[in-house]
Design a protein around this motif. Structure first.
Motif, PDB file in Angstrom:
ATOM      1  N   GLY A 149       0.809  -1.206   0.000  1.00 45.02           N
ATOM      2  CA  GLY A 149       0.000   0.000   0.000  1.00 45.02           C
ATOM      3  C   GLY A 149       0.848   1.264   0.000  1.00 45.02           C
ATOM      4  N   PRO A 150       0.238   2.369   0.419  1.00 43.96           N
ATOM      5  CA  PRO A 150       0.936   3.658   0.389  1.00 43.96           C
ATOM      6  C   PRO A 150       2.262   3.658   1.143  1.00 43.96           C
ATOM      7  N   ALA A 151       2.335   2.918   2.248  1.00 41.96           N
ATOM      8  CA  ALA A 151       3.565   2.909   3.054  1.00 41.96           C
ATOM      9  C   ALA A 151       4.747   2.321   2.296  1.00 41.96           C
ATOM     10  N   SER A 152       4.487   1.564   1.239  1.00 40.46           N
ATOM     11  CA  SER A 152       5.599   0.998   0.460  1.00 40.46           C
ATOM     12  C   SER A 152       6.406   2.094  -0.244  1.00 40.46           C
ATOM     13  N   TYR A 153       5.833   3.266  -0.391  1.00 40.10           N
ATOM     14  CA  TYR A 153       6.519   4.399  -1.011  1.00 40.10           C
ATOM     15  C   TYR A 153       7.417   5.169  -0.034  1.00 40.10           C
ATOM     16  N   PHE A 154       7.227   4.962   1.255  1.00 44.73           N
ATOM     17  CA  PHE A 154       7.884   5.795   2.253  1.00 44.73           C
ATOM     18  C   PHE A 154       9.408   5.816   2.174  1.00 44.73           C
ATOM     19  N   HIS A 212       5.913  21.601  -2.883  1.00 41.95           N
ATOM     20  CA  HIS A 212       7.060  20.844  -2.382  1.00 41.95           C
ATOM     21  C   HIS A 212       7.730  19.978  -3.435  1.00 41.95           C
ATOM     22  N   GLY A 213       7.225  20.016  -4.660  1.00 43.25           N
ATOM     23  CA  GLY A 213       7.870  19.325  -5.769  1.00 43.25           C
ATOM     24  C   GLY A 213       7.767  17.815  -5.756  1.00 43.25           C
ATOM     25  N   LEU A 214       6.818  17.256  -5.031  1.00 42.11           N
ATOM     26  CA  LEU A 214       6.661  15.811  -5.013  1.00 42.11           C
ATOM     27  C   LEU A 214       6.038  15.327  -6.308  1.00 42.11           C
ATOM     28  N   GLY A 215       6.384  14.119  -6.690  1.00 45.89           N
ATOM     29  CA  GLY A 215       5.742  13.475  -7.817  1.00 45.89           C
ATOM     30  C   GLY A 215       4.339  13.040  -7.410  1.00 45.89           C
ATOM     31  N   HIS A 216       3.502  12.770  -8.388  1.00 43.90           N
ATOM     32  CA  HIS A 216       2.111  12.433  -8.106  1.00 43.90           C
ATOM     33  C   HIS A 216       1.984  11.184  -7.232  1.00 43.90           C
ATOM     34  N   GLY A 217       2.697  10.131  -7.549  1.00 49.45           N
ATOM     35  CA  GLY A 217       2.593   8.889  -6.782  1.00 49.45           C
ATOM     36  C   GLY A 217       3.009   9.059  -5.340  1.00 49.45           C
ATOM     37  N   HIS A 218       4.100   9.784  -5.117  1.00 47.83           N
ATOM     38  CA  HIS A 218       4.569  10.020  -3.756  1.00 47.83           C
ATOM     39  C   HIS A 218       3.577  10.884  -2.975  1.00 47.83           C
ATOM     40  N   ALA A 219       3.094  11.940  -3.600  1.00 47.35           N
ATOM     41  CA  ALA A 219       2.126  12.815  -2.936  1.00 47.35           C
ATOM     42  C   ALA A 219       0.847  12.048  -2.613  1.00 47.35           C
ATOM     43  N   ASN A 220       0.375  11.267  -3.558  1.00 49.13           N
ATOM     44  CA  ASN A 220      -0.840  10.488  -3.365  1.00 49.13           C
ATOM     45  C   ASN A 220      -0.680   9.498  -2.219  1.00 49.13           C
ATOM     46  N   ALA A 221       0.460   8.827  -2.141  1.00 50.68           N
ATOM     47  CA  ALA A 221       0.707   7.856  -1.077  1.00 50.68           C
ATOM     48  C   ALA A 221       0.714   8.532   0.293  1.00 50.68           C
ATOM     49  N   LEU A 222       1.380   9.666   0.402  1.00 50.64           N
ATOM     50  CA  LEU A 222       1.430  10.387   1.672  1.00 50.64           C
ATOM     51  C   LEU A 222       0.039  10.833   2.117  1.00 50.64           C
ATOM     52  N   VAL A 223      -0.712  11.400   1.199  1.00 51.01           N
ATOM     53  CA  VAL A 223      -2.048  11.891   1.529  1.00 51.01           C
ATOM     54  C   VAL A 223      -2.972  10.729   1.897  1.00 51.01           C
ATOM     55  N   ALA A 224      -2.962   9.681   1.103  1.00 52.73           N
ATOM     56  CA  ALA A 224      -3.838   8.537   1.369  1.00 52.73           C
ATOM     57  C   ALA A 224      -3.545   7.933   2.743  1.00 52.73           C
ATOM     58  N   HIS A 225      -2.278   7.747   3.056  1.00 50.65           N
ATOM     59  CA  HIS A 225      -1.904   7.139   4.332  1.00 50.65           C
ATOM     60  C   HIS A 225      -2.267   8.050   5.501  1.00 50.65           C
ATOM     61  N   THR A 226      -1.997   9.327   5.360  1.00 44.60           N
ATOM     62  CA  THR A 226      -2.275  10.282   6.437  1.00 44.60           C
ATOM     63  C   THR A 226      -3.783  10.405   6.682  1.00 44.60           C
ATOM     64  N   LEU A 227      -4.556  10.535   5.634  1.00 48.09           N
ATOM     65  CA  LEU A 227      -6.013  10.653   5.801  1.00 48.09           C
ATOM     66  C   LEU A 227      -6.612   9.383   6.380  1.00 48.09           C
ATOM     67  N   ALA A 228      -6.102   8.225   5.968  1.00 45.97           N
ATOM     68  CA  ALA A 228      -6.598   6.958   6.515  1.00 45.97           C
ATOM     69  C   ALA A 228      -6.261   6.847   8.001  1.00 45.97           C
ATOM     70  N   GLU A 229      -5.068   7.283   8.372  1.00 53.52           N
ATOM     71  CA  GLU A 229      -4.677   7.281   9.783  1.00 53.52           C
ATOM     72  C   GLU A 229      -5.590   8.190  10.598  1.00 53.52           C
ATOM     73  N   ASP A 230      -5.843   9.371  10.092  1.00 53.65           N
ATOM     74  CA  ASP A 230      -6.670  10.339  10.813  1.00 53.65           C
ATOM     75  C   ASP A 230      -8.115   9.866  10.921  1.00 53.65           C
ATOM     76  N   LYS A 231      -8.594   9.189   9.902  1.00 51.61           N
ATOM     77  CA  LYS A 231      -9.956   8.680   9.902  1.00 51.61           C
ATOM     78  C   LYS A 231     -10.113   7.566  10.948  1.00 51.61           C
ATOM     79  N   GLY A 232      -9.047   6.812  11.172  1.00 45.68           N
ATOM     80  CA  GLY A 232      -9.082   5.707  12.116  1.00 45.68           C
ATOM     81  C   GLY A 232      -9.009   6.131  13.569  1.00 45.68           C
ATOM     82  N   LYS A 233      -8.723   7.413  13.817  1.00 52.01           N
ATOM     83  CA  LYS A 233      -8.587   7.898  15.191  1.00 52.01           C
ATOM     84  C   LYS A 233      -9.934   8.139  15.828  1.00 52.01           C
TER      85      LYS A 233
END
Length: 70
Positions: free
Chosen positions: A7-12, A49-70
């Protein structure tokens, strides 16, 4: 044998290596942003911040999923 990260964390590791910031710092930036929608946050990371689309998408998806789970 260690379990492979999926998943998204594989990009980290690549994100940290490419952009020189730890994932925790990226998540802090995302959470401090006045933006809330996935697409807006991805566009912001790319533009500001100059991130590529895949990296930006992975960060956002993971962060929003984490926040939703709280």
């Amino acid at each position: 044998m260690a379990e492979r990260v999926k998943g998204p964390a594989s990009y980290f590791p690549s994100i940290e290596k490419t952009y020189g910031r730890p994932i925790a710092e990226w998540k802090t930036l995302l959470r401090a942003s006045p933006l809330a929608k996935h697409g807006e946050l991805v566009s912001w990371l790319k533009a500001e911040h100059g991130l590529g689309h895949g990296h930006a998408n992975a960060l956002v998806a993971h962060t929003l999923a984490e926040d939703k789970g709280k």
